[in-house]
Design an enzyme around this catalytic site. Structure first.
Site, PDB file in Angstrom:
ATOM      1  N   CYS A  87       0.845  -1.190   0.000  1.00  0.00           N
ATOM      2  CA  CYS A  87       0.000   0.000   0.000  1.00  0.00           C
ATOM      3  C   CYS A  87       0.884   1.245   0.000  1.00  0.00           C
ATOM      4  O   CYS A  87       0.631   2.202   0.719  1.00  0.00           O
ATOM      5  CB  CYS A  87      -0.975  -0.008   1.170  1.00  0.00           C
ATOM      6  SG  CYS A  87      -0.273  -0.584   2.711  1.00  0.00           S
ATOM      7  N   GLY A  88       1.934   1.200  -0.785  1.00  0.00           N
ATOM      8  CA  GLY A  88       2.799   2.363  -0.944  1.00  0.00           C
ATOM      9  C   GLY A  88       3.523   2.708   0.344  1.00  0.00           C
ATOM     10  O   GLY A  88       3.923   1.826   1.094  1.00  0.00           O
TER      11      GLY A  88
END
Lengths: 286, 142
Positions: A87-88
């Site tokens: 998720c980055g």
């Protein structure tokens, strides 16, 4: 590179792209679901908060362990992260903030105790400091009342027995799929609900005021924790959606480049073969 | 008067009502319009109310708090379900499980949790039973 190698690479990237695209749509659905729950729990906490405020004006000299204001020697920090990655920079950012906060209180000469929500926070802090006193992982998506109650009761235990004198919560405040930001909030002692009004004694209390008020405060804390973990969960899904959408785009670029490379390689072989044929025929001499 | 039932799962009911009955920690109470301001914690039981068109509804409520103020009844509960939404078979299963756990006298059984589970199941069954009784009487033309 041989054209067949390039072809295999294109296939591989296409498969990755399929996965990232699927993850993106799953995250979008989960984000919406969590967002819906955030809205509902906010309704509940708002009513709870309003009622607590109305009643705290009615109860003179009301005492409760969760309201106790002490000199702060030990600060508890609850850091909310996700269990999963991809998720980055979602987790990295909040963990960095957590570290900053930790160092800040240490520099002020205070003791720090950490509560970790999510596998990422647990791993990150347990490796560094021996001050993680409770961690909560493998939360369902979206998290429910049961998890919030568990976390709230652990916190209450440590606050009441004096292990911590205050509680800060570090979490993602969710506004929309594109807007969520890290927020630091003071949760304990619960101060904001106390208003300095003269008791009016207009209500009939059943059972005694204290029982009613304890119920309100405990549920209020639970609702607050539930909101915090739900907002973070919604933000996590939003972050994953963005990350996966980015990944899908990158895969698309890669496919483009590789296709170009494939065509070039193929063309090179054809050209070489042609020139060989032409070369041979001329050499054989017509 | 207005009645609002709220849980962390959202608004369960928001109605104009003429009567509300609930089971408080210290006994049952019936609330008619213009009731005096009151606050009470609720047992794991049912809340019944009568709508303006005289329809009766039964909601199983898992604990909570009830406030009466300015002709408005607000109920904040941990969970609440309309009796029509309750799955009777599942609740009966839950009741059986809870009872079985309570009769086992081993150390692993968390008695408090089992008792709470049983109370929830009983509240839901009561909600169904009350509704059946009402609709039954209506069918007989009363």
């Amino acid at each position: 590179m041989r054209p067949n190698d390039v072809k295999r690479k294109i296939k591989a990237v296409q498969n990755i792209q399929k996965i990232t695209k699927a993850m993106k749509s799953v995250a979008a659905v989960k984000a919406r679901k969590a967002e819906e729950r955030v809205r509902k729990v906010k309704d509940y906490s708002r009513e709870m908060f309003e009622l607590t405020k109305r009643l705290s004006a009615e109860i003179a000299g009301f005492q409760h362990p969760l309201l106790e204001k002490r000199e702060i020697k030990t600060v508890g920090i609850l850091v909310v992260t996700s269990d999963r990655g991809l998720c980055g920079s979602f987790n990295a950012n909040i963990l960095r903030e957590g570290l900053k906060l930790y160092n800040k209180y240490k520099a002020e000469g205070k003791e720090v105790r950490l509560f970790a929500v999510g596998r990422k926070a647990k791993q990150f802090f347990e490796r560094r400091f021996p001050v993680v006193i409770a961690s909560f992982t493998k939360l369902p998506q979206p998290p429910t009342q049961a998890e919030a109650s568990l976390i709230a009761s652990e916190i209450t235990k440590y606050f009441s027995d004096g292990t911590i004198d205050a509680l800060k919560v570090l979490y993602y405040n969710y506004k929309s799929m594109a807007k969520y930001s890290i927020v630091e909030e003071d949760v304990l002692p619960l101060l904001n609900i106390q208003e300095k009004n003269e008791p009016k004694a207009t209500y009939i209390f059943e059972p005694e005021e204290d029982v009613v008020a304890s119920y309100l405060l405990e549920r209020g804390l639970m609702a607050e924790i539930l909101r915090v973990i739900l907002e973070t969960a919604a933000s996590e899904q939003a972050a994953r959606m963005t990350a996966m959408s980015q990944a899908s785009e990158n895969a698309q670029d890669l496919i483009k480049q590789l296709t170009l490379a494939f065509n070039k390689a193929r063309q090179a072989i054809i050209t070489r073969e042609l020139s060989e044929i032409i070369g041979t025929t001329t050499a054989l001499g017509s | 008067m207005k009645m609002l039932i709220l849980t962390p799962e959202g608004v369960i009911a928001d109605e104009e009502v003429t009567f509300v009955s609930a089971v408080g920690e210290e006994g049952s109470l019936g609330i008619l319009p213009r009731h005096a301001p009151l606050v009470t914690t609720l047992k794991i039981d049912v809340v019944e109310f009568v709508k303006e068109n005289s329809d009766r509804e039964v909601v199983a409520t898992i604990g909570g708090i009830l406030e009466v103020k300015d002709n408005k009844v607000t109920i904040l509960s941990d969970a609440a379900e309309f009796s029509v939404d309750i799955d009777e078979l599942r609740v009966k299963e839950a009741e059986k499980r809870a009872r079985a756990r309570l009769t086992m006298k081993t150390e692993e059984v968390d008695v408090k949790r089992a008792e709470a589970a049983l109370a929830r199941a009983l509240a839901r069954l009561k909600a169904i039973e009350l509704l059946n009784r009402r609709t039954g009487s209506r069918k007989r033309g009363v």
